[in-house]
Design a protein around this motif. Structure first.
Motif, PDB file in Angstrom:
ATOM      1  N   LEU A  20       0.836  -1.208   0.000  1.00 18.04           N
ATOM      2  CA  LEU A  20       0.000   0.000   0.000  1.00 18.04           C
ATOM      3  C   LEU A  20       0.869   1.255   0.000  1.00 18.04           C
ATOM      4  O   LEU A  20       0.550   2.233  -0.679  1.00 18.04           O
ATOM      5  N   ALA A  21       1.962   1.220   0.756  1.00 17.69           N
ATOM      6  CA  ALA A  21       2.877   2.363   0.800  1.00 17.69           C
ATOM      7  C   ALA A  21       3.471   2.622  -0.578  1.00 17.69           C
ATOM      8  O   ALA A  21       3.552   3.772  -1.027  1.00 17.69           O
ATOM      9  N   ARG A  22       3.848   1.564  -1.263  1.00 16.69           N
ATOM     10  CA  ARG A  22       4.420   1.720  -2.606  1.00 16.69           C
ATOM     11  C   ARG A  22       3.396   2.287  -3.581  1.00 16.69           C
ATOM     12  O   ARG A  22       3.711   3.191  -4.370  1.00 16.69           O
ATOM     13  N   MET A  23       2.180   1.756  -3.535  1.00 12.78           N
ATOM     14  CA  MET A  23       1.130   2.265  -4.435  1.00 12.78           C
ATOM     15  C   MET A  23       0.821   3.731  -4.134  1.00 12.78           C
ATOM     16  O   MET A  23       0.675   4.539  -5.052  1.00 12.78           O
ATOM     17  N   TYR A  24       0.718   4.065  -2.855  1.00 14.55           N
ATOM     18  CA  TYR A  24       0.429   5.442  -2.459  1.00 14.55           C
ATOM     19  C   TYR A  24       1.541   6.373  -2.942  1.00 14.55           C
ATOM     20  O   TYR A  24       1.277   7.445  -3.507  1.00 14.55           O
ATOM     21  N   MET A  25       2.787   5.969  -2.733  1.00  9.93           N
ATOM     22  CA  MET A  25       3.919   6.813  -3.126  1.00  9.93           C
ATOM     23  C   MET A  25       3.929   7.041  -4.632  1.00  9.93           C
ATOM     24  O   MET A  25       4.128   8.165  -5.097  1.00  9.93           O
ATOM     25  N   ARG A  26       3.701   5.990  -5.406  1.00  8.41           N
ATOM     26  CA  ARG A  26       3.687   6.135  -6.867  1.00  8.41           C
ATOM     27  C   ARG A  26       2.592   7.126  -7.280  1.00  8.41           C
ATOM     28  O   ARG A  26       2.813   8.012  -8.119  1.00  8.41           O
ATOM     29  N   GLU A  27       1.415   7.003  -6.686  1.00  7.71           N
ATOM     30  CA  GLU A  27       0.308   7.903  -7.021  1.00  7.71           C
ATOM     31  C   GLU A  27       0.635   9.350  -6.663  1.00  7.71           C
ATOM     32  O   GLU A  27       0.405  10.260  -7.453  1.00  7.71           O
ATOM     33  N   VAL A  28       1.190   9.567  -5.483  1.00 12.95           N
ATOM     34  CA  VAL A  28       1.546  10.922  -5.055  1.00 12.95           C
ATOM     35  C   VAL A  28       2.566  11.537  -6.008  1.00 12.95           C
ATOM     36  O   VAL A  28       2.429  12.687  -6.424  1.00 12.95           O
ATOM     37  N   LEU A  29       3.583  10.778  -6.368  1.00 15.02           N
ATOM     38  CA  LEU A  29       4.633  11.308  -7.244  1.00 15.02           C
ATOM     39  C   LEU A  29       4.123  11.554  -8.660  1.00 15.02           C
ATOM     40  O   LEU A  29       4.531  12.513  -9.312  1.00 15.02           O
ATOM     41  N   GLN A  30       3.242  10.698  -9.138  1.00 15.90           N
ATOM     42  CA  GLN A  30       2.694  10.902 -10.485  1.00 15.90           C
ATOM     43  C   GLN A  30       1.777  12.123 -10.536  1.00 15.90           C
ATOM     44  O   GLN A  30       1.656  12.758 -11.583  1.00 15.90           O
ATOM     45  N   LYS A  31       1.164  12.478  -9.419  1.00 23.35           N
ATOM     46  CA  LYS A  31       0.292  13.643  -9.372  1.00 23.35           C
ATOM     47  C   LYS A  31       1.037  14.932  -9.024  1.00 23.35           C
ATOM     48  O   LYS A  31       0.438  16.001  -9.008  1.00 23.35           O
ATOM     49  N   ALA A  32       2.335  14.825  -8.750  1.00 17.63           N
ATOM     50  CA  ALA A  32       3.119  16.010  -8.389  1.00 17.63           C
ATOM     51  C   ALA A  32       3.077  17.012  -9.528  1.00 17.63           C
ATOM     52  O   ALA A  32       3.014  16.651 -10.703  1.00 17.63           O
ATOM     53  N   GLU A  33       3.133  18.280  -9.191  1.00 22.49           N
ATOM     54  CA  GLU A  33       3.028  19.332 -10.193  1.00 22.49           C
ATOM     55  C   GLU A  33       4.215  19.360 -11.138  1.00 22.49           C
ATOM     56  O   GLU A  33       4.079  19.773 -12.275  1.00 22.49           O
ATOM     57  N   ARG A  34       5.377  18.933 -10.702  1.00 22.64           N
ATOM     58  CA  ARG A  34       6.515  18.903 -11.622  1.00 22.64           C
ATOM     59  C   ARG A  34       6.769  17.471 -12.053  1.00 22.64           C
ATOM     60  O   ARG A  34       6.452  16.527 -11.357  1.00 22.64           O
ATOM     61  N   ARG A  35       7.357  17.363 -13.195  1.00 25.07           N
ATOM     62  CA  ARG A  35       7.604  16.029 -13.761  1.00 25.07           C
ATOM     63  C   ARG A  35       8.822  15.405 -13.091  1.00 25.07           C
ATOM     64  O   ARG A  35       9.900  15.983 -13.075  1.00 25.07           O
ATOM     65  N   ILE A  36       8.637  14.223 -12.553  1.00 25.94           N
ATOM     66  CA  ILE A  36       9.726  13.455 -11.958  1.00 25.94           C
ATOM     67  C   ILE A  36       9.947  12.242 -12.856  1.00 25.94           C
ATOM     68  O   ILE A  36       9.008  11.506 -13.140  1.00 25.94           O
ATOM     69  N   PRO A  37      11.167  12.038 -13.355  1.00 22.61           N
ATOM     70  CA  PRO A  37      11.423  10.917 -14.268  1.00 22.61           C
ATOM     71  C   PRO A  37      10.988   9.578 -13.670  1.00 22.61           C
ATOM     72  O   PRO A  37      11.101   9.351 -12.472  1.00 22.61           O
ATOM     73  N   GLY A  38      10.524   8.687 -14.551  1.00 20.68           N
ATOM     74  CA  GLY A  38      10.023   7.386 -14.121  1.00 20.68           C
ATOM     75  C   GLY A  38      11.028   6.577 -13.326  1.00 20.68           C
ATOM     76  O   GLY A  38      10.668   5.917 -12.349  1.00 20.68           O
ATOM     77  N   SER A  39      12.306   6.605 -13.726  1.00 22.12           N
ATOM     78  CA  SER A  39      13.311   5.833 -12.988  1.00 22.12           C
ATOM     79  C   SER A  39      13.495   6.385 -11.572  1.00 22.12           C
ATOM     80  O   SER A  39      13.714   5.626 -10.625  1.00 22.12           O
ATOM     81  N   THR A  40      13.375   7.696 -11.411  1.00 19.44           N
ATOM     82  CA  THR A  40      13.473   8.305 -10.090  1.00 19.44           C
ATOM     83  C   THR A  40      12.250   7.943  -9.263  1.00 19.44           C
ATOM     84  O   THR A  40      12.368   7.624  -8.073  1.00 19.44           O
ATOM     85  N   VAL A  41      11.077   7.966  -9.869  1.00 20.75           N
ATOM     86  CA  VAL A  41       9.856   7.536  -9.181  1.00 20.75           C
ATOM     87  C   VAL A  41      10.031   6.095  -8.711  1.00 20.75           C
ATOM     88  O   VAL A  41       9.710   5.764  -7.562  1.00 20.75           O
ATOM     89  N   ASP A  42      10.544   5.224  -9.580  1.00 18.57           N
ATOM     90  CA  ASP A  42      10.743   3.821  -9.220  1.00 18.57           C
ATOM     91  C   ASP A  42      11.664   3.683  -8.013  1.00 18.57           C
ATOM     92  O   ASP A  42      11.397   2.881  -7.111  1.00 18.57           O
ATOM     93  N   ASP A  43      12.750   4.458  -7.978  1.00 18.10           N
ATOM     94  CA  ASP A  43      13.674   4.399  -6.839  1.00 18.10           C
ATOM     95  C   ASP A  43      12.993   4.857  -5.554  1.00 18.10           C
ATOM     96  O   ASP A  43      13.140   4.221  -4.506  1.00 18.10           O
ATOM     97  N   ILE A  44      12.244   5.952  -5.628  1.00 18.57           N
ATOM     98  CA  ILE A  44      11.567   6.468  -4.434  1.00 18.57           C
ATOM     99  C   ILE A  44      10.527   5.467  -3.946  1.00 18.57           C
ATOM    100  O   ILE A  44      10.400   5.225  -2.742  1.00 18.57           O
ATOM    101  N   VAL A  45       9.786   4.861  -4.861  1.00 20.46           N
ATOM    102  CA  VAL A  45       8.782   3.864  -4.498  1.00 20.46           C
ATOM    103  C   VAL A  45       9.454   2.664  -3.830  1.00 20.46           C
ATOM    104  O   VAL A  45       9.008   2.188  -2.778  1.00 20.46           O
ATOM    105  N   LEU A  46      10.530   2.166  -4.421  1.00 23.89           N
ATOM    106  CA  LEU A  46      11.264   1.031  -3.853  1.00 23.89           C
ATOM    107  C   LEU A  46      11.755   1.341  -2.448  1.00 23.89           C
ATOM    108  O   LEU A  46      11.531   0.564  -1.503  1.00 23.89           O
ATOM    109  N   LEU A  47      12.418   2.477  -2.285  1.00 22.41           N
ATOM    110  CA  LEU A  47      12.991   2.821  -0.989  1.00 22.41           C
ATOM    111  C   LEU A  47      11.913   3.062   0.055  1.00 22.41           C
ATOM    112  O   LEU A  47      12.086   2.691   1.224  1.00 22.41           O
TER     113      LEU A  47
END
Length: 141
Positions: A20-47
């Motif tokens: 649930l934490a991973r899903m929530y984090m991915r959703e929050v980052l994808q909705k962020a106002e600035r674009r965060i590269p997918g590989s960076t999103v993946d790292d943040i979700v993993l960590l």
């Protein structure tokens, strides 16, 4: 730039909360106002999942009925900071093992945090413990 709180959620201190934490984090980052590269999103979700897993396994949050783990994500335009708040533990403190077994099913979470983040740490906040990590750099622009 002042950090902006992108999201905050309280999760049950149970293993089911890791996904649930991973899903929530991915959703929050994808909705962020600035674009965060997918590989960076993946790292943040993993960590994020790794730190929540540690909180569930090693703190009172995962060892008492009704335990809670908090997950917060901040962004200052250059750095994404994730904080995981648990109910602490008298027996353990967050540490990276001296030896990491690449074939082991556990014990690599904080090693991954150290290797993939720009910085990490922890602090005691009363009875609670906060483990945080940051990911910053040119890849976030």
């Amino acid at each position: 730039m002042t950090p902006v709180l992108l999201g905050k959620i309280d999760l049950l201190g149970a293993t089911c909360s890791i996904g649930l934490a991973r899903m929530y984090m991915r959703e929050v980052l994808q909705k962020a106002e600035r674009r965060i590269p997918g590989s960076t999103v993946d790292d943040i979700v993993l960590l994020s999942g790794e730190v929540v897993a540690n909180a569930v396994k090693h703190s009172a949050s995962g060892h008492r009925r009704g335990g809670v783990v908090g997950l917060l994500v901040h962004d200052d335009g250059r750095t994404v900071r994730v904080e995981v708040v648990d109910e602490g533990s008298e027996e353990t403190v967050p540490q990276i093992p001296a030896q990491v077994d690449p074939l082991s099913e556990g014990g690599r979470g904080l090693w991954l945090v150290r290797e993939l983040s720009s910085g990490w740490g922890w602090r005691q906040d009363g009875p609670s413990r906060v483990v945080w990590f940051e990911i910053s750099g040119t890849s976030l622009k």
